[in-house]
Design an enzyme around this catalytic site. Structure first.
Site, PDB file in Angstrom:
ATOM      1  N   SER A  66       0.798  -1.239   0.000  1.00 57.95           N
ATOM      2  CA  SER A  66       0.000   0.000   0.000  1.00 57.95           C
ATOM      3  C   SER A  66       0.825   1.280   0.000  1.00 57.95           C
ATOM      4  O   SER A  66       0.259   2.371  -0.094  1.00 57.95           O
ATOM      5  CB  SER A  66      -0.948   0.009   1.198  1.00 57.95           C
ATOM      6  N   LYS A  69       0.181   3.880  -2.591  1.00 53.74           N
ATOM      7  CA  LYS A  69      -0.768   4.991  -2.455  1.00 53.74           C
ATOM      8  C   LYS A  69      -0.068   6.342  -2.291  1.00 53.74           C
ATOM      9  O   LYS A  69      -0.730   7.382  -2.408  1.00 53.74           O
ATOM     10  CB  LYS A  69      -1.717   4.736  -1.295  1.00 53.74           C
ATOM     11  N   SER A 126      -5.827   3.537   4.684  1.00 53.20           N
ATOM     12  CA  SER A 126      -5.293   2.816   3.532  1.00 53.20           C
ATOM     13  C   SER A 126      -6.409   2.168   2.709  1.00 53.20           C
ATOM     14  O   SER A 126      -6.277   1.047   2.225  1.00 53.20           O
ATOM     15  CB  SER A 126      -4.285   1.751   3.978  1.00 53.20           C
ATOM     16  N   LYS A 232       2.900   6.643   4.950  1.00 53.86           N
ATOM     17  CA  LYS A 232       2.050   5.536   4.521  1.00 53.86           C
ATOM     18  C   LYS A 232       2.645   4.180   4.882  1.00 53.86           C
ATOM     19  O   LYS A 232       3.834   3.941   4.702  1.00 53.86           O
ATOM     20  CB  LYS A 232       1.857   5.616   2.996  1.00 53.86           C
TER      21      LYS A 232
END
Length: 389
Positions: A66, A69, A126, A232
């Site tokens: 993730s 992102k 997320s 993140k």
């Protein structure tokens, strides 16, 4: 006795001559193991200059999960900055966006949510569904948004990154590196208000409903490490536990990335160690702060005639703690202006040196559009010049 002494000397010489050679690179790797022994890859950089403070297998291609992102958020923030997207604009959830598995904010097909709330869902929870909904809003489809992501990769000259989707779910030919992710994170942080979302520990979505959706940041360091305000996390069984984090102490902002950690506890501990190392060994030195006037250029045949060079960001370099500041020099090296000049076009560079060694070079870009002055403008200037003589 003499024979004994000679024998000992020969054994010692023999041992030394066949001792394993340790190169400087191996010594560096040894120090890396001491900081991030469990990460498959890691890096720390200065968020202003991009200077590498620490690295371990930083260019190894790995699944980013993730952390993907970060690039998605970068394109979303660009769209907001250009006025193509507004924070209070409502986004309708498609059937495809609602079908996303993994981490999600449980969007339903046809549900409408503001860009700002969806951004919270991406940055904090997320949400794969929130990411796809925003991607479709920006580009029309996830496929077209992924194309934008890969074009941005080329623009940033990241040679070891390719995206197959917007959210980091496992897919063939979807990979990146700790170094590339650090550079993406650096670009994202140019939009200073992104930390309003990535730096929050908790918030709520659907606040007006009976059961508001509680958001808790997947990056626990925003609560437990002073100065952390993003960015993140990521996890898949293939990628293991990943994190790109940023922390600021005084005017010194650091980005640290780890990939392939065995669990969240180890991931957070090793990123914390990277921050401890950076803040204990280095400091940030300001060349110009944002808004400072660095110089001005006069172009006789241009309209407007004068271009002020104003720092559009803090220009800072990282130095080892204790370095005398008078050893640091800087100079503007400007290109010859070619008309027309577009906003954002490179016009030179700011070169920072210490002991004749280049510490960093910052590209300087035009903040205005300059075109060729009309004959009437040039005529008026010549008249004004004659009057003042």
């Amino acid at each position: 006795m003499k024979r004994l002494i000679v024998s000992v000397m020969l054994i010692t010489m023999f041992s030394i001559s066949f001792a394993p050679y340790v190169s400087a690179e191996e010594e560096k790797d040894k120090s890396n193991v001491e900081i991030t022994p469990n990460a498959m890859s890691a890096i720390s950089i200065d968020a202003s200059s991009g200077k590498i403070l620490y690295e371990k297998n930083a260019h190894k291609r790995l699944p980013p999960a993730s952390i993907t992102k970060i690039m998605s958020m970068l394109l979303i923030m660009e769209a907001i900055d250009k006025g193509k997207l507004k924070l209070d604009e409502m986004v309708r959830t498609s059937e495809y966006a609602a079908s996303m598995g993994g981490s999600q904010i449980f969007l339903e097909q046809g549900e409408e949510m503001s860009v700002e709330d969806l951004l919270k869902g991406v940055a904090m929870a997320s949400g794969n569904d929130a990411t796809v909904a925003l991607a479709e809003k920006v580009a029309g489809s996830e496929e077209l948004f992924v194309e934008m992501m890969n074009n941005k990769v080329k623009q940033l000259k990241l040679e070891n990154t390719r995206f197959a989707n917007t959210n980091g779910l496992p897919a063939p030919d979807h990979y990146s590196t700790a170094y590339d992710i650090a550079i993406m994170s650096k670009e994202l942080l140019k939009y200073e208000n992104i930390t309003n979302y990535t730096g929050k520990y908790e918030d709520y979505l659907r606040k007006d409903e009976k059961k508001p959706f509680w958001l808790v940041n997947t990056n626990k360091l925003v609560r437990f490490y002073p100065g952390v305000d993003g960015l993140k996390t990521g996890y898949t069984s293939e990628a293991k536990f990943c994190l790109s984090a940023t922390a600021k102490k005084d005017d010194f902002r650091v980005i640290s990335v780890v990939l392939g950690e065995p669990n969240t506890k180890t991931r957070n501990a090793e990123v914390s160690k990277l921050f401890d190392y950076a803040f204990s060994q280095f400091e940030s030195y300001a060349i110009y702060d944002k808004g400072d006037v660095m110089d001005s250029i006069t172009v006789d045949k241009a309209s407007p005639k004068t271009l002020s060079l104003v720092a559009d960001q803090p220009y800072r370099v990282v130095i080892k703690k204790g370095t005398p500041s008078d050893e640091i020099k800087h100079a503007l090296e400007l290109d010859e202006i070619q008309l027309p000049l577009q906003v954002g076009q490179r016009i030179g560079k700011l070169v920072v040196t210490m002991d004749d060694e280049i510490l960093h070079e910052f590209d300087i870009e035009s903040s205005i559009h300059m075109k060729r002055a009309s004959w009437w403008e040039l005529f008026k200037r010549s008249l004004t010049k004659m009057v003042t003589l």
